[in-house]
Structures are given as structure tokens and as C-alpha cells.
Design a protein around this motif. Structure first.
Motif, PDB file in Angstrom:
ATOM      1  N   ILE A 134      59.817  68.700  47.220  1.00 19.06           N
ATOM      2  CA  ILE A 134      59.229  69.820  47.980  1.00 19.06           C
ATOM      3  C   ILE A 134      57.724  69.571  48.110  1.00 19.06           C
ATOM      4  O   ILE A 134      57.053  69.275  47.118  1.00 19.06           O
ATOM      5  CB  ILE A 134      59.441  71.174  47.258  1.00 19.06           C
ATOM      6  CG1 ILE A 134      60.931  71.408  46.976  1.00 19.06           C
ATOM      7  CG2 ILE A 134      58.844  72.321  48.062  1.00 19.06           C
ATOM      8  CD1 ILE A 134      61.211  72.643  46.129  1.00 19.06           C
ATOM      9  N   ILE A 135      57.225  69.684  49.330  1.00 19.24           N
ATOM     10  CA  ILE A 135      55.767  69.626  49.537  1.00 19.24           C
ATOM     11  C   ILE A 135      55.222  71.028  49.312  1.00 19.24           C
ATOM     12  O   ILE A 135      55.695  71.997  49.935  1.00 19.24           O
ATOM     13  CB  ILE A 135      55.438  69.155  50.971  1.00 19.24           C
ATOM     14  CG1 ILE A 135      55.834  67.688  51.161  1.00 19.24           C
ATOM     15  CG2 ILE A 135      53.964  69.379  51.288  1.00 19.24           C
ATOM     16  CD1 ILE A 135      55.585  67.160  52.569  1.00 19.24           C
ATOM     17  N   LYS A 180      73.882  66.243  59.695  1.00 23.81           N
ATOM     18  CA  LYS A 180      73.314  67.599  59.739  1.00 23.81           C
ATOM     19  C   LYS A 180      72.358  67.763  58.573  1.00 23.81           C
ATOM     20  O   LYS A 180      72.676  67.338  57.449  1.00 23.81           O
ATOM     21  CB  LYS A 180      74.415  68.631  59.547  1.00 23.81           C
ATOM     22  CG  LYS A 180      75.408  68.745  60.653  1.00 23.81           C
ATOM     23  CD  LYS A 180      76.396  69.821  60.213  1.00 23.81           C
ATOM     24  CE  LYS A 180      77.550  69.984  61.141  1.00 23.81           C
ATOM     25  NZ  LYS A 180      78.602  70.794  60.531  1.00 23.81           N
ATOM     26  N   PHE A 181      71.237  68.357  58.808  1.00 22.68           N
ATOM     27  CA  PHE A 181      70.364  68.714  57.682  1.00 22.68           C
ATOM     28  C   PHE A 181      69.579  69.987  58.010  1.00 22.68           C
ATOM     29  O   PHE A 181      69.533  70.418  59.172  1.00 22.68           O
ATOM     30  CB  PHE A 181      69.437  67.560  57.280  1.00 22.68           C
ATOM     31  CG  PHE A 181      68.542  67.040  58.381  1.00 22.68           C
ATOM     32  CD1 PHE A 181      67.333  67.671  58.673  1.00 22.68           C
ATOM     33  CD2 PHE A 181      68.892  65.888  59.096  1.00 22.68           C
ATOM     34  CE1 PHE A 181      66.496  67.176  59.665  1.00 22.68           C
ATOM     35  CE2 PHE A 181      68.058  65.391  60.091  1.00 22.68           C
ATOM     36  CZ  PHE A 181      66.860  66.039  60.387  1.00 22.68           C
ATOM     37  N   VAL A 182      69.009  70.562  56.974  1.00 23.63           N
ATOM     38  CA  VAL A 182      68.261  71.808  57.130  1.00 23.63           C
ATOM     39  C   VAL A 182      66.837  71.572  56.649  1.00 23.63           C
ATOM     40  O   VAL A 182      66.635  70.974  55.587  1.00 23.63           O
ATOM     41  CB  VAL A 182      68.888  72.937  56.271  1.00 23.63           C
ATOM     42  CG1 VAL A 182      68.171  74.258  56.515  1.00 23.63           C
ATOM     43  CG2 VAL A 182      70.373  73.071  56.544  1.00 23.63           C
ATOM     44  N   ALA A 191      63.519  69.735  52.729  1.00 25.02           N
ATOM     45  CA  ALA A 191      64.725  69.606  53.556  1.00 25.02           C
ATOM     46  C   ALA A 191      65.931  69.398  52.664  1.00 25.02           C
ATOM     47  O   ALA A 191      65.803  69.120  51.464  1.00 25.02           O
ATOM     48  CB  ALA A 191      64.566  68.430  54.520  1.00 25.02           C
ATOM     49  N   SER A 192      67.086  69.533  53.283  1.00 20.31           N
ATOM     50  CA  SER A 192      68.318  69.366  52.491  1.00 20.31           C
ATOM     51  C   SER A 192      68.571  67.895  52.167  1.00 20.31           C
ATOM     52  O   SER A 192      69.335  67.589  51.273  1.00 20.31           O
ATOM     53  CB  SER A 192      69.504  69.966  53.243  1.00 20.31           C
ATOM     54  OG  SER A 192      69.603  69.389  54.527  1.00 20.31           O
ATOM     55  N   SER A 195      67.467  75.748  46.755  1.00 20.39           N
ATOM     56  CA  SER A 195      68.872  75.676  46.339  1.00 20.39           C
ATOM     57  C   SER A 195      69.717  76.693  47.108  1.00 20.39           C
ATOM     58  O   SER A 195      70.906  76.504  47.302  1.00 20.39           O
ATOM     59  CB  SER A 195      68.995  75.874  44.831  1.00 20.39           C
ATOM     60  OG  SER A 195      68.600  77.184  44.516  1.00 20.39           O
ATOM     61  N   ARG A 196      69.092  77.757  47.611  1.00 24.44           N
ATOM     62  CA  ARG A 196      69.847  78.769  48.355  1.00 24.44           C
ATOM     63  C   ARG A 196      70.184  78.318  49.774  1.00 24.44           C
ATOM     64  O   ARG A 196      71.193  78.700  50.316  1.00 24.44           O
ATOM     65  CB  ARG A 196      69.046  80.069  48.395  1.00 24.44           C
ATOM     66  CG  ARG A 196      69.817  81.227  48.988  1.00 24.44           C
ATOM     67  CD  ARG A 196      69.060  82.536  48.847  1.00 24.44           C
ATOM     68  NE  ARG A 196      68.822  82.886  47.466  1.00 24.44           N
ATOM     69  CZ  ARG A 196      67.880  83.756  47.081  1.00 24.44           C
ATOM     70  NH1 ARG A 196      67.105  84.339  47.975  1.00 24.44           N
ATOM     71  NH2 ARG A 196      67.701  84.036  45.808  1.00 24.44           N
ATOM     72  N   TYR A 197      69.319  77.527  50.378  1.00 25.65           N
ATOM     73  CA  TYR A 197      69.522  77.229  51.807  1.00 25.65           C
ATOM     74  C   TYR A 197      69.710  75.755  52.125  1.00 25.65           C
ATOM     75  O   TYR A 197      69.723  75.396  53.285  1.00 25.65           O
ATOM     76  CB  TYR A 197      68.337  77.762  52.618  1.00 25.65           C
ATOM     77  CG  TYR A 197      68.307  79.268  52.698  1.00 25.65           C
ATOM     78  CD1 TYR A 197      69.213  79.952  53.509  1.00 25.65           C
ATOM     79  CD2 TYR A 197      67.384  80.000  51.962  1.00 25.65           C
ATOM     80  CE1 TYR A 197      69.189  81.333  53.586  1.00 25.65           C
ATOM     81  CE2 TYR A 197      67.355  81.381  52.041  1.00 25.65           C
ATOM     82  CZ  TYR A 197      68.254  82.044  52.849  1.00 25.65           C
ATOM     83  OH  TYR A 197      68.233  83.410  52.928  1.00 25.65           O
ATOM     84  N   ASP A 198      69.816  74.914  51.111  1.00 24.83           N
ATOM     85  CA  ASP A 198      69.818  73.507  51.513  1.00 24.83           C
ATOM     86  C   ASP A 198      71.196  72.938  51.773  1.00 24.83           C
ATOM     87  O   ASP A 198      71.351  71.729  51.865  1.00 24.83           O
ATOM     88  CB  ASP A 198      68.960  72.644  50.578  1.00 24.83           C
ATOM     89  CG  ASP A 198      69.661  72.361  49.281  1.00 24.83           C
ATOM     90  OD1 ASP A 198      70.702  72.982  49.035  1.00 24.83           O
ATOM     91  OD2 ASP A 198      69.155  71.513  48.531  1.00 24.83           O
TER      92      ASP A 198
END
Ligand code: GLC
Length: 809
Positions: A182-183, A272-274, A213-214, A291-294
Motif C-alpha cells: 500500500i502506498i 480483473k483487478f481492483v 490494488a488487489s 482486505s475488504r475490497y481487494d
């Protein structure tokens, strides 16, 4: 259509090429985190305050003209070195296909380039303060592809104006770090004064922005000098050209957020990635959000929650008329725009930005279209607004939402909006006990809401000229009239009408709760005021707009420029301060002297030379901003005035001329978004007559919606119930409207067999004939059917509210 069109169901605007005549944007927001997102992914983000809690950058000189920078994902073919932007910007290679769909709370950009199909959906989840970029990349070709993706964002942390003005110095306080992929970025310097006045605040920003990102990144960069490189731009950043980030990171420099991801996709397969970009107060929270959105599924779930919120919100008021363009504005886009302005006031747009301002008068008006759709939110807003009033009835003019500090300018209209907004809340909610609730004043102490209202009325009554007309002081609704009354003698016709209108509504409210003596007092004041208006402000064919400190009238037949002003006429009708004959005459003068193909102008002719006795209004280039444009916000009041006069065809003609749907049919003249209102349209004295400007954040959003639903469709709340008084174009066969009112749902079906514009011949409520235009507040949580037949009014008696609204003195 050349650049795009509405989807069949009206819920989306589909842009079919990236080079629209201006950036066509969307607002993605959960009420705290806000991202402006254009058709190419351009735009910036902030949290709570665009001035003091800025997250990503907006360069004034680039934003409209270039729509840069933005939330970008660069793609690169690792074998050939060819790279492109799937959103077209900033690389701008010719794409094989392009489509951007702006919807309620999301934007999706789809494109294809040399066998690679990309789809990016941007949204802000309801529950968390970040934006998500859901990226889907498909190999549509027949051989495996080795690709690289570089998501990129450009920070501007905390105080936006300071960062702009003192850029190199501000950079010295930047910090960046990378942990768990994470930046993290922040600044050790945070001042909450515009432009950075106030010296060294000795404080750091209390937040961290993050970018992640995921995927597991193959590289990253936090310094633009490394990612973009020297003597380059976003169109050819060195890291993308060479296919390698430098893993730059640290403090004291110009910072960005960039990630690198190398992957291979087989033919027919998807990657696909987020991407997550957000704000937290501590690093741990970003890790939780990651961890909730990746995963794709979780990000998709958040998007679904978002859609449910909007479906629910949108469904509360729905109409069906014979004009599909009207329906898609009322049901979706105008309603959506009004939500955006209610949350963000004039704080940020592609045209106005970097301030951190909750406007007093603006926010009262922005709240109006929320009333039927989210009463609880509106109630909180009313209290919040009342808390910015002073015990003498005056108010702050605007303030910053974080510090709650603002300025008291002495604009003469400010106290009047306290009355208008609160009384409209009371009509919608029927919560008359709210009048007895204590609400604090801005500088201490508290009183009941009723006292807040009385003090607002008394303040304006006490600030009148010797002949009984309200003084204009710092300016009125028209900010441009800022030098007509600085010495305390100039008068405002608009505030005079506003006061007359509010005194009537206040008296109605007071009668309704049994405060008869007070009601009589304010009605007596109203009568006196109306006499003064008609004695001193009538100019023969219309009302003057006011007088200056030197006693000269403006907006008068005697003026060569600024001869006739719209608001002085329309508000005479809204207030009922014009005798009927004058009301017709002044509105006919509006049609004769102010009407253009895009709606009535604010005033004409525009001021050609700066006039120090008028102020900034005469300094704007002729035909721009307040100087002789079609300012859409007052266009709403012209429609309302025509409805009160019963001239449904004229009202609708104005509505159609101004509607963004109509204007969007001529996109090369209009240029701005065809799915929301612009603040103004260049006037006849501008070389670009007809062009839209300052989109999204305008009082037009709330008022146009309110006027369309409450005055054209004619279903509006009163203290005693729901009033039904449509004023439609005579060709309409009828319409349907579903509306909530005090915990019940009303399904209203109107037929117009005689093709009249106004008049109710028969009303049937839940199968029973009803002999008044005013139907009860059932407040029972049930659905009620109302059938209305328009025609002659013999069997349906107008209630006193309607008589009062139409009885021009
Ligand atoms: C802008 C301002 C609004 C003002 C109007 C006319 O829309 O936001 O407060 O009333 O201009 O000057």
C-alpha cells in the motif's frame, strides 16, 4: 447523436466518443468522499472539504481545457512496448471502440485497442471513504498477450489552495511510504485558511491518503519526477514508455501514486483487478479496507449496495407524462443533480473549485428537492443551517464545513432563505412541534425554531429604507450587484418580493399553529410592504430591480443597459405582490424583452462597460456569468410564475427551452453535459451565445425539479395537506405521479380530456369524490389512489392556500 445519448431506461448517459466538446463528468460520492469523474476518467477527489481535505489534484488551467489529470490506468504491451490509455486520456491513442456510461453513483468506461478490451468501473462505496476502480481486461485476440498495467493518481493533500500557490514549499512537507503493498502519503503541514494565510500552523494533516490494488505489484512510484520523468507529460511517462517503475518513495518532493502490474492473458481470457484510492486516519484502517475490497466479488458487492441506495432514493418520486424528455429529467438526472448539490453546495466542480464553502442561501435552496425524497436528511440539514444564524436574525453568508468558520457579509437575502427553507420543511413534514425545538445560534445561545423564523423576518423588516423597501446592502440573491448599496441606501426589489412572500407563508404557518396575533402582525406588515412596492418600484411596464445608493433606479426603462431584470418580475408573481393586471403585464414584458431561444435572460442588455456604481455584474464580459446571461436558476422562477398565472403553455415553453435534454440536442453550441443543468448559458451579447457554463453546482438543480413537480405537475405540500393544481401544456392528455407525503404514498393519475392548461374538474381519493384541491395527509404508511380530471372547476373548491397563492393584490 454526435457524442452520446440517454440509455433506453433513462438511467444512464452513454457517451460514444471521448472527445466531447467539454469534459462531461459525474460525481461519485458517499456524502463524505467525493470523486469527480469525467468520460475519460479525468477528475479529482476530496474528503469532506475540497479546500482543506483534498486528496488528488486539480490544476485550474488544465481541468476544463484538457481534462487532466485523472484516475488513470495505462496499459502496455510488454512485447512491443506499445502503450495506451483505455480511457483515451492521457495517452490519446486512437481506440478501436469507446463508450462511457455515467450512471447514478458510478461511471463505466469501455474500450478496445488492438485486440484488448478493457472495462473500468469507478465508484465510491456507500460505507467506506475510498474510490474503487474495477478493471477488467480481456484478450479478444487469438494469441497470448504479455501486458503491463500502471494505475496512476496525482496527489494534492490537505490544503488545495496552499498547494497551488506555494507548490515547491508545500512539497517539502510531503511524505510517502509503502507497507504491505500500500502506498501511504500525507503532509506534515496543514493550514485551514484559504491560500495559506495565517503563518505556520505547526500542525500536520490528520489523515493519510492511500493507493493500492488487489494485485501484487511488480513496482511502484511515489515521485512524479521518476514516474513521469523530466521534460515529459502524462501522455508519455518514462516508467510506462520503458515498462518499469523505479520504486521511488520518500519525503519532501512532488508526489504521485503509481503501481506496476505485469501479467499474461490467454486468448479469450480476462484479467480483473481492483484499485483502491482512499483516506484514513491511521495505516491500519487502510489495511482493513484493502482486505475488504481487494477481491472482485467484494468490490462488486459494494457496487451493488451503491446501486440499491440509488434505486431506493430515485423511486420515491416518479412521474410518467407524454414527454419522455421531461420524465427522464424528473425521474433520474435532475433529481440526481439535486442530490449532488445538496451534499456539496458550491464546494467543487470542474468550473468552481478549491474553495471549501457551504453557501448559506445556496444550501437552503439545494435542500428543497431533497424534502420529498429524504425527509430525515433534510431535517438534519435544516437544523444545521439554523445553527448558522445569529440571535438578531442575520446569518453567516458561507462557511467551511471543517472549521465551521465563515463570513458574515450582510447580503440582504440571507435571512429570507431561513424562512423559505424551514417553512417548506414544515409543509412537507407536518412536524409543527419542530417550531418549539431549541436550536443554537452561531455565536451562542439558543431559541426555538419559531423564534429563529420570527427573528429572520424582523431583521429584514428592520433593514428597510425610509419608504419601506428592503435595503440591498452587500448584494442580494444576485451576488453581482455588489456595489449598488454599500452605503446603506440602495434598495432591492427582489428582497422586497421575497419578504412579501415569506410574510404570507409565515403568517399561514402561525395561523395554523394558533398564533393568530403574530400572524395578523406579519400580514399587516406584508400589506404595508406591498403598497410600498407598487407605489415606488413599478416602472410602467415592469418593476425596477432596485435603487442604488445615489437614488437612481436600475432595471428601469430609463437605463440603456440592464433595462429589465427577470427576478423583479417573476418574484412579484411568486410573492403575490403585483396586482393581477401588473403581474400579467410584467410577465409579458419578460417575454417581449428577455426571452431568447434558450429561455429568459437574467436581464438585458448586458453591461458593456464596467460601472462602479453597479459592481462586479458590469465587469464580467458581456453575456457571461451574471452579466446578461440565461441564468438557469431564475429561469425556474419564471416557469413557476407562469404556472401561478395559469399559463401552462408558456410555462412549458420556458421549461423546454432551458431543459438540459433540449439543450443537449445541440451539443456543439451547448458544449457542456447534456444530462445536468449548467449555471448559465452565454447570453446574446456573448460571441458564444448558447454555450453552457459552470455545470452541476447550481441552484437550478433543486428549483427546476421542485418547480416541475410542484408547479407544472402541480402537486405540492401545504401545512394542511397535499395540494393538487397542475398547470401543464394543453396538448398533454394527462400524467401520472407517485409521491411520498408524510409517511404515505400517493399514486396520482391526472387526465386532461378537455385539453386545458389548468383547472381541476373532479378529484377522487381512494374511490371517493373529493371536493377540494387539498387532499389530506393520511400519514398511515399506505398507498392512496388519487384520480384527477382536469377541466372547469365547479365541483372542486380551491382551498384558502390556493386562493392566497393566486390572489394577486
Ligand atoms: C451563484 C451563487 C448563488 C447566487 C447566484 C447569483 O449561483 O452560487 O449563491 O445567488 O450565483 O449571483
Amino acid at each position: 447523436m454526435k457524442y452520446g445519448h440517454f440509455s433506453e431506461d433513462g438511467r444512464e448517459y452513454i457517451i460514444t466518443r471521448p472527445d466531447t466538446p467539454r469534459p462531461w463528468i459525474n460525481y461519485l460520492s458517499n456524502e463524505k468522499f467525493c470523486a469527480l469523474c469525467s468520460q475519460t476518467g479525468g477528475g479529482h477527489s476530496f474528503y469532506q472539504s475540497s479546500g482543506y481535505d483534498r486528496i488528488t489534484i486539480e490544476y485550474p488551467a488544465l481541468i476544463v481545457l484538457k481534462d487532466r489529470p485523472g484516475r488513470y490506468v495505462y496499459l502496455r504491451d510488454a512485447e512491443t512496448g506499445n502503450y495506451w490509455s483505455p480511457g483515451w486520456q492521457p495517452v490519446r491513442k486512437d481506440l478501436d471502440s469507446f463508450e462511457c456510461r455515467h450512471g447514478m453513483g458510478y461511471t463505466t468506461i469501455k474500450s478496445a485497442y488492438q485486440g484488448i478490451e478493457t472495462e473500468i468501473t469507478y465508484y465510491v462505496p456507500r460505507r467506506d471513504d475510498l474510490e474503487l476502480w474495477m478493471v477488467k481486461i480481456k484478450n479478444a485476440g487469438d494469441k497470448p498477450r504479455k501486458l503491463q498495467a500502471f494505475p496512476y493518481a496525482k496527489w494534492s493533500l490537505a490544503n488545495y489552495a496552499y498547494n497551488m500557490v506555494e507548490n515547491s514549499f508545500a512539497n517539502l512537507f510531503n511524505e510517502s511510504a509503502v507497507e504491505d503493498d500500500i502506498i501511504f502519503v500525507s503532509t506534515r503541514f496543514w493550514n485551514v485558511t484559504q491560500g495559506g494565510g495565517g503563518g505556520n500552523p505547526n500542525a500536520r494533516w490528520d489523515k493519510w491518503a492511500f493507493f493500492t490494488a488487489s494485485f501484487k505489484p511488480d513496482g511502484f512510484d511515489c515521485f512524479d519526477e521518476e514516474f513521469v520523468g523530466m521534460y515529459r507529460g502524462w501522455g508519455d511517462p518514462i516508467a510506462v514508455v520503458e515498462g518499469k517503475c523505479r520504486n521511488s518513495c520518500g519525503g519532501g518532493k512532488d508526489i504521485c501514486g503509481a503501481l506496476q502490474y505485469d501479467f499474461t492473458i490467454e486468448p479469450g481470457q480476462e484479467e480483473k483487478f481492483v484499485v483502491l484510492l482512499g483516506v484514513v486516519s491511521k495505516w491500519e484502517d487502510a489495511k482493513i479496507l484493502k482486505s475488504r475490497y481487494d477481491t472482485w466479488e467484494e468490490a462488486a458487492h459494494g457496487l451493488q449496495e451503491n446501486r440499491s441506495y440509488w434505486e431506493n432514493y430515485i423511486s420515491r418520486t416518479m412521474c410518467e407524462t407524454s414527454d419522455k424528455d421531461f420524465d427522464l429529467a424528473i425521474n433520474y438526472w435532475n433529481k440526481y443533480q439535486a442530490w449532488v448539490t445538496s451534499r456539496w453546495s458550491r464546494m467543487d466542480s470542474y468550473y468552481v473549485g478549491g474553495g471549501s464553502i457551504i453557501g448559506h442561501r445556496d444550501s437552503w435552496q439545494d435542500m428543497l428537492a431533497i424534502l420529498p425524497n429524504d425527509l430525515d436528511w433534510a431535517r438534519q440539514r435544516v437544523i444545521y443551517m439554523l445553527e448558522h444564524q445569529y440571535p438578531d436574525g442575520s446569518t453567516l453568508h458561507n462557511w467551511d464545513p471543517i472549521t465551521n468558520l465563515g463570513v458574515k457579509t450582510g447580503h440582504s437575502d440571507d435571512p429570507m432563505w431561513v424562512l423559505l427553507g424551514t417553512l417548506e420543511y414544515l409543509k412537507e413534514s407536518g412536524e409543527m412541534v419542530f417550531l418549539d425545538e431549541n436550536v443554537r445560534y452561531y455565536d451562542g445561545g439558543s431559541e426555538t425554531v419559531k423564534q429563529h423564523l420570527l427573528r429572520a423576518a424582523d431583521y429584514t423588516l428592520a433593514h428597510c429604507s425610509e419608504r419601506g423597501i428592503p435595503l440591498i446592502m452587500a448584494a442580494d440573491w444576485n451576488d453581482g450587484l455588489d456595489y449598488v448599496g454599500r452605503q446603506g441606501r440602495g434598495e432591492s426589489t427582489m428582497v422586497a418580493h421575497h419578504l412579501a412572500w415569506m410574510l404570507r407563508e409565515l403568517a399561514n404557518c402561525l395561523w395554523f399553529v394558533g398564533s393568530d396575533n403574530l400572524a395578523e402582525k406579519y400580514i399587516a406588515e406584508r400589506d404595508k410592504l406591498i403598497r410600498a412596492i407598487n407605489e415606488h418600484l413599478w416602472d410602467g411596464e415592469w418593476y425596477i430591480r432596485g435603487t442604488r445608493d445615489d437614488g437612481e433606479a436600475f432595471g428601469s426603462v430609463r437605463n440603456m443597459e440592464g433595462r429589465i431584470y427577470l427576478n423583479a418580475q417573476t418574484w412579484a408573481v411568486l410573492a403575490g405582490s403585483a396586482p393581477r393586471e401588473r403581474a400579467i403585464r410584467c410577465m409579458d414584458s419578460v417575454h417581449k424583452h428577455l426571452m431568447t431561444e434558450y429561455g429568459p435572460a437574467l436581464f438585458l442588455p448586458a453591461y458593456k462597460e464596467p460601472d462602479p456604481k453597479m459592481g462586479i455584474i458590469s465587469r464580467f464580459a458581456p453575456g457571461t456569468k451574471e452579466n446578461g446571461t440565461i441564468f438557469n436558476h431564475p429561469v425556474c422562477w419564471a416557469i413557476m410564475a407562469e404556472c401561478i398565472l395559469g399559463r401552462g403553455d408558456k410555462a412549458y415553453e420556458i421549461y423546454k427551452k432551458a431543459s438540459f435534454v433540449s439543450r443537449g440536442k445541440d451539443p456543439d453550441t451547448y458544449k457542456t453535459e447534456p444530462y445536468v443543468y449548467a449555471e448559465y448559458i452565454h447570453g446574446p451579447d456573448s460571441p458564444t451565445f448558447g454555450q453552457g457554463e459552470f455545470t452541476w453546482t447550481t441552484g437550478t438543480a433543486a428549483w427546476m425539479w421542485k418547480v416541475a413537480v410542484e408547479y407544472i405537475l402541480g402537486v405540492r405540500p401545504e401545512f394542511r395537506g397535499l395540494l393538487i393544481d397542475p398547470c401543464i401544456p394543453h396538448e398533454w392528455d394527462g400524467f401520472k405521479l407517485r409521491r411520498r407525503f408524510r409517511r404515505a404514498t400517493y399514486e396520482i393519475e391526472v387526465s386532461n380530456p378537455e385539453h386545458v392548461c389548468q383547472g381541476v374538474a373532479e378529484l377522487i381519493v381512494d374511490g371517493e369524490p373529493w371536493n377540494s384541491h387539498l387532499i389530506p395527509a393520511f400519514s398511515d404508511g399506505k398507498t392512496h389512489e388519487v384520480k384527477v380530471r382536469m377541466g372547469s372547476t365547479e365541483n372542486v373548491v380551491p382551498p384558502q392556500e390556493l386562493v392566497a397563492q393566486k390572489s394577486l393584490e
